[in-house]
Design a protein around this motif. Structure first.
Motif, PDB file in Angstrom:
ATOM      1  N   LYS A 174     -23.170 -62.411 -18.426  1.00 17.92           N
ATOM      2  CA  LYS A 174     -24.320 -61.937 -17.662  1.00 17.92           C
ATOM      3  C   LYS A 174     -23.920 -60.704 -16.857  1.00 17.92           C
ATOM      4  O   LYS A 174     -22.832 -60.695 -16.261  1.00 17.92           O
ATOM      5  CB  LYS A 174     -24.746 -63.052 -16.716  1.00 17.92           C
ATOM      6  N   GLN A 182     -35.941 -57.774 -25.144  1.00 19.20           N
ATOM      7  CA  GLN A 182     -34.824 -58.424 -25.826  1.00 19.20           C
ATOM      8  C   GLN A 182     -34.467 -57.596 -27.061  1.00 19.20           C
ATOM      9  O   GLN A 182     -35.359 -57.143 -27.769  1.00 19.20           O
ATOM     10  CB  GLN A 182     -35.194 -59.840 -26.235  1.00 19.20           C
ATOM     11  N   THR A 236     -30.649 -59.719 -23.637  1.00 22.01           N
ATOM     12  CA  THR A 236     -31.914 -60.205 -23.069  1.00 22.01           C
ATOM     13  C   THR A 236     -31.989 -59.809 -21.605  1.00 22.01           C
ATOM     14  O   THR A 236     -31.039 -60.045 -20.847  1.00 22.01           O
ATOM     15  CB  THR A 236     -31.998 -61.746 -23.173  1.00 22.01           C
ATOM     16  N   GLU A 237     -33.117 -59.223 -21.229  1.00 21.40           N
ATOM     17  CA  GLU A 237     -33.325 -58.846 -19.828  1.00 21.40           C
ATOM     18  C   GLU A 237     -34.024 -59.988 -19.105  1.00 21.40           C
ATOM     19  O   GLU A 237     -34.986 -60.551 -19.622  1.00 21.40           O
ATOM     20  CB  GLU A 237     -34.198 -57.583 -19.797  1.00 21.40           C
ATOM     21  N   ILE A 238     -33.532 -60.355 -17.928  1.00 24.94           N
ATOM     22  CA  ILE A 238     -34.162 -61.400 -17.120  1.00 24.94           C
ATOM     23  C   ILE A 238     -34.287 -60.881 -15.683  1.00 24.94           C
ATOM     24  O   ILE A 238     -33.716 -59.838 -15.353  1.00 24.94           O
ATOM     25  CB  ILE A 238     -33.344 -62.718 -17.149  1.00 24.94           C
ATOM     26  N   TYR A 288     -40.109 -59.169 -20.353  1.00 25.57           N
ATOM     27  CA  TYR A 288     -38.699 -58.800 -20.361  1.00 25.57           C
ATOM     28  C   TYR A 288     -38.250 -58.494 -21.784  1.00 25.57           C
ATOM     29  O   TYR A 288     -38.568 -59.230 -22.710  1.00 25.57           O
ATOM     30  CB  TYR A 288     -37.873 -59.923 -19.742  1.00 25.57           C
ATOM     31  N   LYS A 338     -31.680 -55.249 -12.501  1.00 24.70           N
ATOM     32  CA  LYS A 338     -32.156 -56.253 -13.451  1.00 24.70           C
ATOM     33  C   LYS A 338     -30.918 -56.980 -13.955  1.00 24.70           C
ATOM     34  O   LYS A 338     -29.806 -56.472 -13.861  1.00 24.70           O
ATOM     35  CB  LYS A 338     -32.903 -55.613 -14.621  1.00 24.70           C
ATOM     36  N   SER A 364     -44.660 -63.896 -19.413  1.00 23.30           N
ATOM     37  CA  SER A 364     -43.356 -63.740 -18.745  1.00 23.30           C
ATOM     38  C   SER A 364     -42.254 -63.433 -19.758  1.00 23.30           C
ATOM     39  O   SER A 364     -41.316 -62.701 -19.470  1.00 23.30           O
ATOM     40  CB  SER A 364     -43.002 -64.986 -17.944  1.00 23.30           C
ATOM     41  N   LYS A 365     -42.378 -64.008 -20.963  1.00 27.52           N
ATOM     42  CA  LYS A 365     -41.385 -63.721 -22.010  1.00 27.52           C
ATOM     43  C   LYS A 365     -41.507 -62.272 -22.469  1.00 27.52           C
ATOM     44  O   LYS A 365     -40.521 -61.576 -22.692  1.00 27.52           O
ATOM     45  CB  LYS A 365     -41.580 -64.643 -23.218  1.00 27.52           C
TER      46      LYS A 365
END
Lengths: 147, 368
Positions: free
Chosen positions: B183, B22, B220-222, B20, B104, B16-17
């Motif tokens: 964000k 970064q 960072t993309e989440i 996405y 995203k 999961s890390k």
């Protein structure tokens, strides 16, 4: 007759020149002994930076000499008897002798700044720093004039 | 079996890390190169400029009051000054090329040292921080009207908040390492983030002498998180004037998603004691901000606001409860009003004697 006048002019000029040179030497002799903090007090504005870089990969040496715009990437220094102000921030400093050289040292945000004082007289200050970079060795000589 | 489950959980966390992306732009990692600034657009100034220079694989552009020195500690110094003793006023813009993808969410973090043009390590109380306007944009180019993009300057800034424009206004003026985070949840692709370090708000009474020694920019993309639906912000870097002046208002730009979700209503109770009310001046009554009683509450809309009155007996024999008097309204000879001010609530009272209430007063309000 002509030669007589010429001699009369040349002798004082030579004497004046010799006296100036002697004065310059004197201040350098004083420098070689020990610089006092009071000698540094004042505003010093950068006029030139010479950067010598030896690339670790190919041992290529490059020299950058910038007299123009130098103030945009090296801020002026303002010395008081106990602090040096650089880029809008003041730090306690010391002048120590190491290997017969006068070294200016201060901690900037916890990182030691180390400059050899190459020259100091009433209107000129020259600082030299040697920095070991990942990419090579960078030697910077910064010329300041008193403002 | 337990080990296998632990391993699967660990593996899924790692995946999961990794799923996405970064990006980290670390200005302290730049190794010396005599030609580094040659293509920046400011080569003779030996600094970043309006043309892209790659740092850790990401293109960086700057305009205005920035500097970079090769001697450690290496950082990109940004200057935001307004009304200083020298009278100069300046700001700095940094642009980073980055492919922000629609639907995203991205966290943009700035890490560095909060510094001031002040020699002692205690900043005077009347000196304040600048603010960061952080914006997503369609172009990495920095648009400005300044004559020389390489020198100290003041570029115009669009002072709005919304889906693509955020404000960071820090009240703490201490010299310390800071991480500022915003964000973004874009509804369309964007190609860059612009970081504007500005001497906002514009007020002749406010001295801003802030230097931010920027070490890293992290993106960072989440997974997508809904943003909005409405946006307001305050200049919390400076004390709030009383009464409110227009110089401190920030315009909100609303970009609603096509399938926006309903926001649940929240409810709070406030207890304000007599000595917490602040005088508005001669015969102008007293007032108080919600933020002066409770921190970390951001109000985008007030659904209801009431002052709690006298106890009312329950006719069915239950426990007595306090009457709710809707505002604007009066209780114990005090006339109460309220207004929403940049994410905060300002409650004002007036009375014939121009004195604060002698006893604590409770308020009940619903908001989102």
């Amino acid at each position: 007759m002509k030669n007589k006048y010429l001699t009369a002019w040349i002798i004082p000029i030579l004497l004046l020149g010799a006296s100036c040179k002697k004065q310059e030497k004197l201040s350098q002799v004083e420098l070689a002994k020990k610089i006092q903090k009071t000698d540094l007090v004042g505003n010093w504005v950068p006029t030139k930076i010479e950067t010598l870089f030896i690339d670790k990969k190919n041992q290529k040496t490059s020299r950058v000499d910038s007299s123009d715009y130098v103030k945009f990437y090296t801020p002026a220094y303002k010395f008081t008897s106990d602090q040096v102000n650089e880029d809008h921030k003041s730090w306690d400093y010391s002048v120590v002798i190491s290997d017969k050289s006068n070294i200016l040292e201060y901690l900037k945000f916890g990182v030691l700044q180390h400059y050899e004082i190459l020259k100091l007289n009433s209107d000129q200050l020259i600082l030299k720093s040697i920095n070991k970079e990942e990419s090579g060795i960078r030697t910077e000589v910064i010329y300041f004039k008193k403002n | 079996m337990k080990k296998i489950i632990t391993f699967i959980i660990f593996l899924s966390l790692v995946i999961s890390k990794l799923a996405y992306s970064q990006a980290t732009i670390d200005f302290s990692t730049i190794t010396y190169d005599p030609d580094f600034f040659n293509n920046s657009g400011c080569p003779t100034y030996h600094r970043f400029g309006p043309n892209p220079i790659s740092v850790n694989g990401y293109n960086i552009r700057t305009v205005g009051s920035t500097s970079y020195t090769w001697n450690a500690p290496k950082d990109l110094s940004l200057y935001a000054w307004g009304n200083t003793e020298t009278g100069q006023r300046c700001n700095a813009i940094v642009a980073v090329d980055y492919p922000f993808i629609a639907n995203k969410t991205y966290i943009v973090e700035l890490y560095g040292m909060n510094d001031h043009n002040w020699n002692n390590w205690v900043v005077p109380k009347d000196h304040y921080n600048g603010v960061f306007w952080i914006k997503l944009d369609n172009s990495p180019e920095i648009t400005t009207n300044v004559a020389n993009k390489c020198k100290e300057s003041l570029s115009p800034v669009e002072r709005t908040v919304g889906r693509y424009s955020k404000l960071v206004a820090d009240r703490s003026i201490a010299f310390e390492m800071k991480t500022y985070s915003v964000k973004f949840s874009p509804l369309e692709n964007k190609s860059s983030v612009k970081i504007i370090f500005d001497s906002s708000p514009i007020d002749p009474k406010v001295i801003i002498d802030n230097i931010f020694r920027l070490k890293t920019i992290k993106i960072t993309e989440i997974p997508y998180e809904e943003d909005g639906p409405s946006y307001t912000a305050s200049y919390t870097n400076v004390p709030r004037p009383r009464p409110w002046t227009s110089a401190y208002e920030i315009q909100g730009v609303v970009v609603r998603p096509t399938d926006g979700h309903a926001i649940p209503i929240k409810r709070e109770t406030l207890n304000i004691s007599s000595n917490q009310w602040i005088s508005n001046g001669d015969n102008l009554g007293y007032s108080i901000y919600l933020s002066e009683i409770k921190s970390n509450i951001y109000v985008s809309e007030i659904i209801s606001m009431s002052v709690k009155g006298d106890l009312i007996q329950d006719p069915r024999g239950g426990r007595p409860s306090q009457a709710l008097i809707p505002l604007p309204g009066a209780y114990q000879n005090n006339n109460y009003t309220y207004q929403l001010v940049n994410g905060d609530i300002l409650i004002t009272l007036t009375n014939p004697t121009n004195t604060p209430p002698t006893a604590p007063v409770d308020f009940d309000f619903a908001y989102n």
